[in-house]
Scaffold this motif. Structure first.
Motif, PDB file in Angstrom:
ATOM      1  N   ALA A  31       3.242   5.180   7.078  1.00 35.15           N
ATOM      2  CA  ALA A  31       3.655   6.674   6.670  1.00 35.15           C
ATOM      3  C   ALA A  31       4.843   7.015   7.070  1.00 35.15           C
ATOM      4  O   ALA A  31       5.738   7.770   6.500  1.00 35.15           O
ATOM      5  CB  ALA A  31       2.390   7.612   7.615  1.00 35.15           C
ATOM      6  N   ALA A  32       5.443   6.601   8.238  1.00 38.11           N
ATOM      7  CA  ALA A  32       6.762   6.939   8.676  1.00 38.11           C
ATOM      8  C   ALA A  32       7.850   6.362   7.799  1.00 38.11           C
ATOM      9  O   ALA A  32       8.718   6.808   7.547  1.00 38.11           O
ATOM     10  CB  ALA A  32       7.083   6.269  10.158  1.00 38.11           C
ATOM     11  N   GLU A  33       7.432   5.214   7.018  1.00 37.22           N
ATOM     12  CA  GLU A  33       8.541   4.844   6.206  1.00 37.22           C
ATOM     13  C   GLU A  33       8.767   5.368   4.866  1.00 37.22           C
ATOM     14  O   GLU A  33       9.676   5.604   4.455  1.00 37.22           O
ATOM     15  CB  GLU A  33       7.980   3.403   5.593  1.00 37.22           C
ATOM     16  CG  GLU A  33       7.849   2.234   6.515  1.00 37.22           C
ATOM     17  CD  GLU A  33       9.375   1.528   7.038  1.00 37.22           C
ATOM     18  OE1 GLU A  33      10.052   1.879   6.081  1.00 37.22           O
ATOM     19  OE2 GLU A  33       9.407   0.606   7.882  1.00 37.22           O
ATOM     20  N   ALA A  70      18.666   2.060   3.846  1.00 36.67           N
ATOM     21  CA  ALA A  70      17.381   2.369   3.251  1.00 36.67           C
ATOM     22  C   ALA A  70      17.048   1.143   2.394  1.00 36.67           C
ATOM     23  O   ALA A  70      17.653   0.314   2.084  1.00 36.67           O
ATOM     24  CB  ALA A  70      17.418   3.691   2.191  1.00 36.67           C
ATOM     25  N   PHE A  71      15.529   1.222   2.096  1.00 36.06           N
ATOM     26  CA  PHE A  71      15.053   0.075   1.449  1.00 36.06           C
ATOM     27  C   PHE A  71      14.475   0.710  -0.079  1.00 36.06           C
ATOM     28  O   PHE A  71      13.032   1.000  -0.047  1.00 36.06           O
ATOM     29  CB  PHE A  71      14.004  -0.890   2.114  1.00 36.06           C
ATOM     30  CG  PHE A  71      13.494  -1.868   1.379  1.00 36.06           C
ATOM     31  CD1 PHE A  71      14.336  -2.983   0.896  1.00 36.06           C
ATOM     32  CD2 PHE A  71      12.177  -2.142   1.211  1.00 36.06           C
ATOM     33  CE1 PHE A  71      13.727  -4.209   0.254  1.00 36.06           C
ATOM     34  CE2 PHE A  71      11.552  -3.161   0.534  1.00 36.06           C
ATOM     35  CZ  PHE A  71      12.109  -4.152  -0.115  1.00 36.06           C
ATOM     36  N   GLY A  72      15.082   1.246  -0.894  1.00 34.31           N
ATOM     37  CA  GLY A  72      14.455   1.812  -2.110  1.00 34.31           C
ATOM     38  C   GLY A  72      14.122   3.101  -1.580  1.00 34.31           C
ATOM     39  O   GLY A  72      14.919   3.730  -0.762  1.00 34.31           O
ATOM     40  N   PRO A  73      12.809   3.553  -1.901  1.00 35.58           N
ATOM     41  CA  PRO A  73      12.393   4.880  -1.390  1.00 35.58           C
ATOM     42  C   PRO A  73      12.072   4.656   0.064  1.00 35.58           C
ATOM     43  O   PRO A  73      11.516   5.856   0.524  1.00 35.58           O
ATOM     44  CB  PRO A  73      11.202   5.198  -2.412  1.00 35.58           C
ATOM     45  CG  PRO A  73      10.769   3.895  -2.820  1.00 35.58           C
ATOM     46  CD  PRO A  73      11.905   2.922  -2.809  1.00 35.58           C
ATOM     47  N   PHE A  74      11.723   3.847   0.736  1.00 40.88           N
ATOM     48  CA  PHE A  74      11.445   3.559   2.080  1.00 40.88           C
ATOM     49  C   PHE A  74      12.525   3.279   2.961  1.00 40.88           C
ATOM     50  O   PHE A  74      13.738   3.132   2.591  1.00 40.88           O
ATOM     51  CB  PHE A  74      10.497   2.248   2.036  1.00 40.88           C
ATOM     52  CG  PHE A  74       9.302   2.383   1.046  1.00 40.88           C
ATOM     53  CD1 PHE A  74       8.283   3.147   1.168  1.00 40.88           C
ATOM     54  CD2 PHE A  74       9.196   1.644   0.017  1.00 40.88           C
ATOM     55  CE1 PHE A  74       7.207   3.316   0.406  1.00 40.88           C
ATOM     56  CE2 PHE A  74       8.374   1.431  -1.036  1.00 40.88           C
ATOM     57  CZ  PHE A  74       7.198   2.491  -0.776  1.00 40.88           C
ATOM     58  N   ALA A  75      12.330   3.522   4.301  1.00 42.62           N
ATOM     59  CA  ALA A  75      13.253   3.235   5.478  1.00 42.62           C
ATOM     60  C   ALA A  75      13.722   2.098   5.566  1.00 42.62           C
ATOM     61  O   ALA A  75      14.870   1.745   5.878  1.00 42.62           O
ATOM     62  CB  ALA A  75      12.619   4.102   6.693  1.00 42.62           C
ATOM     63  N   THR A  76      12.642   1.051   5.571  1.00 43.55           N
ATOM     64  CA  THR A  76      13.168  -0.468   5.830  1.00 43.55           C
ATOM     65  C   THR A  76      11.975  -1.291   5.088  1.00 43.55           C
ATOM     66  O   THR A  76      11.231  -0.698   4.615  1.00 43.55           O
ATOM     67  CB  THR A  76      12.965  -0.584   7.395  1.00 43.55           C
ATOM     68  OG1 THR A  76      11.799  -0.644   7.726  1.00 43.55           O
ATOM     69  CG2 THR A  76      13.687   0.384   8.328  1.00 43.55           C
ATOM     70  N   THR A  77      12.495  -2.642   5.261  1.00 47.85           N
ATOM     71  CA  THR A  77      11.538  -3.474   4.711  1.00 47.85           C
ATOM     72  C   THR A  77      10.278  -3.730   5.338  1.00 47.85           C
ATOM     73  O   THR A  77       9.531  -4.311   5.045  1.00 47.85           O
ATOM     74  CB  THR A  77      12.219  -5.177   4.972  1.00 47.85           C
ATOM     75  OG1 THR A  77      12.693  -5.231   6.051  1.00 47.85           O
ATOM     76  CG2 THR A  77      13.589  -5.228   3.777  1.00 47.85           C
ATOM     77  N   GLY A  78      10.140  -3.141   6.395  1.00 46.94           N
ATOM     78  CA  GLY A  78       8.775  -3.038   7.079  1.00 46.94           C
ATOM     79  C   GLY A  78       7.650  -2.512   6.381  1.00 46.94           C
ATOM     80  O   GLY A  78       6.595  -2.807   6.663  1.00 46.94           O
ATOM     81  N   ALA A 106      -5.946   8.992  10.614  1.00 46.82           N
ATOM     82  CA  ALA A 106      -5.600   9.486  11.730  1.00 46.82           C
ATOM     83  C   ALA A 106      -4.101   9.193  12.141  1.00 46.82           C
ATOM     84  O   ALA A 106      -3.376  10.002  12.323  1.00 46.82           O
ATOM     85  CB  ALA A 106      -6.363   9.289  12.871  1.00 46.82           C
ATOM     86  N   ALA A 107      -3.883   7.860  12.181  1.00 50.73           N
ATOM     87  CA  ALA A 107      -2.583   7.405  12.332  1.00 50.73           C
ATOM     88  C   ALA A 107      -1.477   7.842  11.468  1.00 50.73           C
ATOM     89  O   ALA A 107      -0.082   8.137  11.788  1.00 50.73           O
ATOM     90  CB  ALA A 107      -2.668   5.830  12.612  1.00 50.73           C
ATOM     91  N   ALA A 108      -1.791   7.695  10.237  1.00 50.10           N
ATOM     92  CA  ALA A 108      -0.736   8.349   9.153  1.00 50.10           C
ATOM     93  C   ALA A 108      -0.416   9.779   9.537  1.00 50.10           C
ATOM     94  O   ALA A 108       0.588  10.208   9.431  1.00 50.10           O
ATOM     95  CB  ALA A 108      -1.451   8.065   7.920  1.00 50.10           C
ATOM     96  N   LEU A 109      -1.441  10.408   9.764  1.00 52.01           N
ATOM     97  CA  LEU A 109      -1.334  11.884   9.782  1.00 52.01           C
ATOM     98  C   LEU A 109      -0.462  12.350  11.133  1.00 52.01           C
ATOM     99  O   LEU A 109       0.421  13.191  11.264  1.00 52.01           O
ATOM    100  CB  LEU A 109      -2.720  12.776   9.831  1.00 52.01           C
ATOM    101  CG  LEU A 109      -3.424  12.936   8.652  1.00 52.01           C
ATOM    102  CD1 LEU A 109      -5.004  13.507   8.918  1.00 52.01           C
ATOM    103  CD2 LEU A 109      -2.683  13.781   7.655  1.00 52.01           C
TER     104      LEU A 109
END
Length: 331
Positions: free
Chosen positions: A91-93, A105-113, A197-200
């Motif tokens: 979710a953080a990505e 950045a990795f496309g629309p995401f923060a990292t390759t994670g 829950a973790a994503a929220l």
């Protein structure tokens, strides 16, 4: 002797010597029959099965057979924690602003994670609804992604999660490989339940954050809290089971000390860095701290196994008679 048979016999060194003498031919013959005539090397699943069986027999020989269900309990708790952490980072990505002020950045995401976390989330689905063999294979693939993301990202100059994030996930994943095949459906559904829950939590904590550095500086602070929850859960399980005369909770707690310590790697390195003269938590400090955590975490279960083995060996020796004279000659 065929090459395949020779290699299976080498793998069987994982078993105690007495067990090998009694059942070596039987075990090797079974694996050879299942492998077929064309194969030259044991499969990864066969090798893992042999090593796991050897570990179980060595624990039984040491009088620590109850450590096996303890390891299974630790594996279940580890997998639940790994899934929750993966959901948080996935979710953080997405919610973290990427590419702001020149941050990578990795496309629309923060990292390759995002590739790693998606692998773990998919593994939770396979674990809940698929066969045990598929679940173990999916866990192994997710673990491989976790281990390979750092060198691959470095090779192609791509942003990746910090090592303080990847190391505890790797430790949790290694333990998750020991999840028993016959796990109840209720336990298999728990990882799916913790994901939302973790994503929220990630959305609430990191939404609108200013880029990559913000995500890892603030998001990594969640890991010690996850470790604290895992520690309290393991302590509660150990207490409740011990009251019933069941030692598996204690064994699970001992096994989980290493991943719990690695989840606290972020504050540990921040406090150790000034003590060793480092201006910040660099790679040297992080590596030394991680090695120290692994070594310190291995001491309690190793000591418990040594004590149990010594107690078992002592109990197996017949008590000496008060009269040590020979019953025949009287001397």
């Amino acid at each position: 002797m065929r090459d395949l048979e020779r290699r299976y016999r080498r793998l069987l060194r994982a078993y105690p010597a007495g067990y090998r003498r009694a059942r070596n031919a039987e075990i090797v013959g079974t694996y050879l029959d299942l492998a077929g005539s064309a194969r030259r090397w044991p499969s990864l699943l066969d090798a893992a099965d042999v090593l796991a069986g050897g570990a179980r027999e060595r624990l039984r020989a040491a009088g620590a057979a109850d450590a096996i269900p303890g390891l299974h309990l630790a594996a279940i708790l580890s997998f639940i924690t790994a899934t929750a952490v993966a959901a948080f980072w996935a979710a953080a990505e997405v919610v973290t602003v990427s590419g702001l002020w020149g941050s990578p950045a990795f496309g629309p995401f923060a990292t390759t994670g995002i590739i790693v976390w998606s692998g773990w989330l998919l593994t939770a689905v396979v674990h809940a609804f698929g066969p045990a063999t598929w679940a173990r294979i999916a866990t192994g693939l997710a673990l491989a992604l976790t281990a390979l993301v750092a060198p691959v990202a470095a090779l192609f100059d791509l942003p990746r999660p910090y090592l303080i994030v990847l190391l505890p996930q790797t430790a949790l994943g290694l333990l998750a490989l020991a999840v028993p095949a016959h796990t109840t459906r209720r336990l298999r559904l728990i990882p799916l339940a913790v994901k939302p829950a973790a994503a929220l939590l990630a959305v609430g904590a990191l939404s609108g954050g200013s880029g990559w550095f913000y995500r890892y500086s603030n998001g990594a602070a969640i890991l010690p809290e996850a470790g604290a929850v895992l520690l309290l859960t393991a302590m509660l399980a150990a207490t409740v089971l011990s009251l019933r005369g069941d030692a598996r909770g204690v064994w699970a707690l001992l096994v989980l000390l290493t991943p719990i310590g690695l989840l606290a790697l972020y504050p540990l390195t921040e406090n150790i860095a000034p003590a060793v003269g480092a201006g910040h938590s660099d790679f040297r400090v992080m590596t030394g701290t991680a090695i120290g955590v692994v070594l310190m975490g291995a001491i309690p279960p190793a000591a418990a196994l040594a004590i149990r083995a010594r107690t078992t060996a002592t109990a197996s020796i017949p008590a000496a008679s008060g009269d040590s004279r020979c019953p025949n000659c009287g001397r």
